[in-house]
Write a protein that holds these residues in place. Structure first.
Motif, PDB file in Angstrom:
ATOM      1  N   ASP A  86       1.024  -1.334   0.339  1.00 19.90           N
ATOM      2  CA  ASP A  86      -0.371  -0.041   0.115  1.00 19.90           C
ATOM      3  C   ASP A  86       0.909   1.529   0.062  1.00 19.90           C
ATOM      4  N   GLN A  87       1.841   1.019  -0.733  1.00 17.69           N
ATOM      5  CA  GLN A  87       3.076   2.578  -0.893  1.00 17.69           C
ATOM      6  C   GLN A  87       2.093   3.312  -2.339  1.00 17.69           C
ATOM      7  N   PRO A  88       2.134   4.689  -2.056  1.00 14.44           N
ATOM      8  CA  PRO A  88       1.869   5.919  -2.730  1.00 14.44           C
ATOM      9  C   PRO A  88       2.475   5.206  -4.840  1.00 14.44           C
ATOM     10  N   LEU A  89       1.504   5.730  -5.415  1.00 15.51           N
ATOM     11  CA  LEU A  89       2.061   4.977  -7.177  1.00 15.51           C
ATOM     12  C   LEU A  89       2.909   6.435  -7.452  1.00 15.51           C
ATOM     13  N   GLY A  90       3.776   6.819  -6.839  1.00 13.74           N
ATOM     14  CA  GLY A  90       4.671   8.144  -7.306  1.00 13.74           C
ATOM     15  C   GLY A  90       5.985   7.541  -8.243  1.00 13.74           C
ATOM     16  N   PHE A  91       5.311   6.981  -9.600  1.00 18.68           N
ATOM     17  CA  PHE A  91       6.123   6.434 -11.204  1.00 18.68           C
ATOM     18  C   PHE A  91       5.435   6.218 -11.986  1.00 18.68           C
ATOM     19  N   GLU A  92       5.893   6.185 -12.942  1.00 19.86           N
ATOM     20  CA  GLU A  92       5.009   5.888 -14.426  1.00 19.86           C
ATOM     21  C   GLU A  92       4.919   4.099 -14.929  1.00 19.86           C
ATOM     22  N   HIS A  93       6.160   4.101 -14.453  1.00 18.79           N
ATOM     23  CA  HIS A  93       7.043   2.901 -15.113  1.00 18.79           C
ATOM     24  C   HIS A  93       6.993   1.484 -14.105  1.00 18.79           C
ATOM     25  N   ILE A  94       6.831   0.210 -14.095  1.00 17.45           N
ATOM     26  CA  ILE A  94       7.732  -0.342 -12.948  1.00 17.45           C
ATOM     27  C   ILE A  94       9.371  -0.616 -12.827  1.00 17.45           C
ATOM     28  N   LEU A  95       9.320  -0.184 -13.833  1.00 15.40           N
ATOM     29  CA  LEU A  95      11.197  -0.861 -14.457  1.00 15.40           C
ATOM     30  C   LEU A  95      11.398   0.618 -14.786  1.00 15.40           C
ATOM     31  N   GLN A  96      11.125   1.569 -13.285  1.00 17.73           N
ATOM     32  CA  GLN A  96      11.979   3.424 -12.894  1.00 17.73           C
ATOM     33  C   GLN A  96      11.438   3.266 -12.174  1.00 17.73           C
ATOM     34  N   SER A  97      11.426   2.531 -11.290  1.00 15.84           N
ATOM     35  CA  SER A  97      10.384   3.214  -9.763  1.00 15.84           C
ATOM     36  C   SER A  97      10.889   2.878  -8.734  1.00 15.84           C
ATOM     37  N   ASP A  98      10.927   3.808  -7.408  1.00 12.81           N
ATOM     38  CA  ASP A  98      10.735   4.029  -6.277  1.00 12.81           C
ATOM     39  C   ASP A  98      11.058   3.616  -4.832  1.00 12.81           C
ATOM     40  N   ILE A  99      10.473   2.599  -4.510  1.00 14.19           N
ATOM     41  CA  ILE A  99       9.399   1.492  -3.547  1.00 14.19           C
ATOM     42  C   ILE A  99       9.932   1.170  -2.306  1.00 14.19           C
ATOM     43  N   ALA A 100       9.940   1.816  -1.432  1.00 14.57           N
ATOM     44  CA  ALA A 100      10.176   1.823   0.102  1.00 14.57           C
ATOM     45  C   ALA A 100      11.797   1.627   0.513  1.00 14.57           C
ATOM     46  N   GLY A 101      13.043   1.921  -0.268  1.00 17.79           N
ATOM     47  CA  GLY A 101      14.298   2.163  -0.669  1.00 17.79           C
ATOM     48  C   GLY A 101      14.903   1.678  -1.200  1.00 17.79           C
ATOM     49  N   ALA A 102      14.124   0.893  -2.184  1.00 19.53           N
ATOM     50  CA  ALA A 102      14.251  -0.018  -3.314  1.00 19.53           C
ATOM     51  C   ALA A 102      14.330   1.201  -4.380  1.00 19.53           C
ATOM     52  N   SER A 103      15.150   0.587  -5.301  1.00 19.52           N
ATOM     53  CA  SER A 103      14.732   1.627  -7.021  1.00 19.52           C
ATOM     54  C   SER A 103      15.774   0.835  -8.082  1.00 19.52           C
ATOM     55  N   VAL A 104      14.747   0.862  -9.274  1.00 10.13           N
ATOM     56  CA  VAL A 104      15.199   0.240 -10.773  1.00 10.13           C
ATOM     57  C   VAL A 104      15.164   0.965 -11.696  1.00 10.13           C
ATOM     58  N   ARG A 105      15.991   1.513 -12.554  1.00 11.35           N
ATOM     59  CA  ARG A 105      16.694   1.778 -13.627  1.00 11.35           C
ATOM     60  C   ARG A 105      16.627   1.694 -14.478  1.00 11.35           C
ATOM     61  N   THR A 106      15.887   1.165 -15.628  1.00 11.60           N
ATOM     62  CA  THR A 106      16.371   0.826 -17.288  1.00 11.60           C
ATOM     63  C   THR A 106      17.329   1.665 -17.861  1.00 11.60           C
ATOM     64  N   ILE A 107      18.361   1.102 -18.289  1.00 10.79           N
ATOM     65  CA  ILE A 107      19.820   1.471 -18.782  1.00 10.79           C
ATOM     66  C   ILE A 107      19.776   1.493 -19.636  1.00 10.79           C
ATOM     67  N   ASP A 108      18.822   0.260 -20.617  1.00  9.19           N
ATOM     68  CA  ASP A 108      18.743  -0.095 -21.823  1.00  9.19           C
ATOM     69  C   ASP A 108      17.995  -1.510 -21.787  1.00  9.19           C
ATOM     70  N   PRO A 109      16.544  -0.764 -22.739  1.00 11.20           N
ATOM     71  CA  PRO A 109      15.593  -1.856 -22.456  1.00 11.20           C
ATOM     72  C   PRO A 109      15.693  -3.178 -23.084  1.00 11.20           C
ATOM     73  N   LEU A 110      14.883  -4.189 -22.096  1.00  7.78           N
ATOM     74  CA  LEU A 110      15.283  -5.659 -22.865  1.00  7.78           C
ATOM     75  C   LEU A 110      16.363  -5.920 -21.726  1.00  7.78           C
ATOM     76  N   SER A 111      17.184  -5.276 -21.316  1.00 10.42           N
ATOM     77  CA  SER A 111      18.306  -6.145 -20.870  1.00 10.42           C
ATOM     78  C   SER A 111      19.417  -5.341 -20.335  1.00 10.42           C
ATOM     79  N   ALA A 112      20.220  -3.799 -19.289  1.00 12.44           N
ATOM     80  CA  ALA A 112      20.262  -4.238 -18.090  1.00 12.44           C
ATOM     81  C   ALA A 112      18.932  -3.045 -17.663  1.00 12.44           C
ATOM     82  N   TYR A 113      19.440  -3.036 -16.784  1.00 14.75           N
ATOM     83  CA  TYR A 113      19.025  -2.380 -15.746  1.00 14.75           C
ATOM     84  C   TYR A 113      20.031  -1.768 -14.047  1.00 14.75           C
ATOM     85  N   GLU A 114      20.336  -0.798 -13.915  1.00 15.87           N
ATOM     86  CA  GLU A 114      19.973  -0.259 -12.023  1.00 15.87           C
ATOM     87  C   GLU A 114      19.142  -1.205 -11.480  1.00 15.87           C
TER      88      GLU A 114
END
Length: 329
Positions: A86-114
């Protein structure tokens, strides 16, 4: 006795059209169901060090809520195990999101992520890379409605971890998937094996059991060739004395090309059990594997039947009876 002697075997899940780069990003709900979800999962293990864990980023667009499930093991200790709902939905894309101290960023779609995580005394800064273009496979077998869309692939997480001020390198391998659609009826009982020997030899196997029938979701990738795993494959699981955590496997896996591998696995360190919702639970551990003299790493998972097993439901007795229900008089 083989599995054919006591179960009806259903055809395995087949490969679908490969995902497009656009599938890396979120998918608009096609109806107003509150169970329309989108999720991105990364799970990984390193048998040589015992390090491993998972970050699962989730959201329900029509509820405007996000969620995070995470667990990690360092030096035999569970250092970060949380489900945050039940965290606020403060982002547009799940693979470009920040939730409860964890984050994911797309570096290269379908290939690489931070991937980053910071919680109390534990931190991760890393980069996940898929080994190749992801595969699309249907998971809606045995009456499950997992998601309209689903792609996955094996990969590697490299980077740096920190625990209580001590820094350590990360080089772990495992599994990633991205799903979207209505998720309400979960897979029946299942096992999950995510095993990597190298970037040209890896296995994803998820046999699914309904009680009397069985199917397989998975593939073997070896020597540049992918093969869908057949339902006749056998996992040969054993369990720890908590009767829930996988202890190991002695698997015989067969793909559509007739290739057969014998695979032994063993789990390392504490396990974590995830609640998937609506009474469904999945338990996972870091694992090591051996095949033909080669050693690999990854994850072993197990999910028991949600609630009453189908074989028990089939008995001609009132399910509200005390023979079935803990709350009945």
């Amino acid at each position: 006795m083989t599995i054919k002697d006591y179960m009806t075997l259903q055809p395995p899940a087949q490969m679908g059209p490969p995902p497009s780069a656009q599938d890396n990003w979120n998918h608009a709900p096609t109806d107003d169901s509150i169970w329309w979800q989108e999720s991105g999962l990364f799970t990984y293990g390193d048998a040589s060090t015992g390090f491993g864990g998972e970050m699962r980023f989730g959201m329900h667009a029509n509820q405007e809520k996000a969620n995070l499930y995470t667990w990690h093991v360092v030096d035999g200790e569970m250092v970060d195990r949380r489900i945050v709902i039940d965290q606020p939905l403060g982002f547009e894309h799940i693979l470009q999101s920040d939730i409860a101290g964890a984050s994911v960023r797309t570096i290269d779609p379908l290939s690489a992520y931070e991937l980053r995580l910071a919680h109390e005394d534990f931190e991760i800064e890393g980069q996940w890379r898929h080994f190749r273009q992801p595969f699309s496979m249907g998971y809606n077998v045995g009456g499950a409605t997992i998601a309209k869309g689903h792609y996955n692939i094996m990969g590697r997480l490299t980077g740096t971890g920190r625990y209580k001020g001590r820094e350590f390198p990360i080089n772990a391998v495992g599994f990633s998937d991205h799903s979207w659609g209505v998720r309400r009826s979960h897979l029946p009982a299942s096992r999950s094996l995510f095993c990597v020997f190298d970037e040209d030899f890896y296995i994803m196997a998820i046999p699914v059991c309904s009680g009397t029938t069985r199917s397989m979701v998975g593939y073997l990738f070896r020597d540049g060739k992918v093969g869908v795993l057949q339902t006749e494959s056998e996992m040969g699981y054993s369990f720890r004395d908590d009767w829930v955590s996988p202890a190991g496997c002695d698997a015989r896996l067969i793909d559509e090309h007739g290739r057969e591998v014998r695979l032994k696995g063993w789990t390392i360190g504490p396990s974590s059990t995830q609640t998937m919702g609506h009474g469904k639970y999945v338990t996972h551990c870091v694992a090591g594997f051996e095949c033909e003299g080669r050693e690999g790493s990854g994850i072993l998972e197990s999910a028991q039947f949600k609630g009453m097993p189908p074989s028990i439901r089939a008995l001609d007795v009132d399910h509200d009876s005390w023979w079935f229900s803990e709350s009945a008089d």
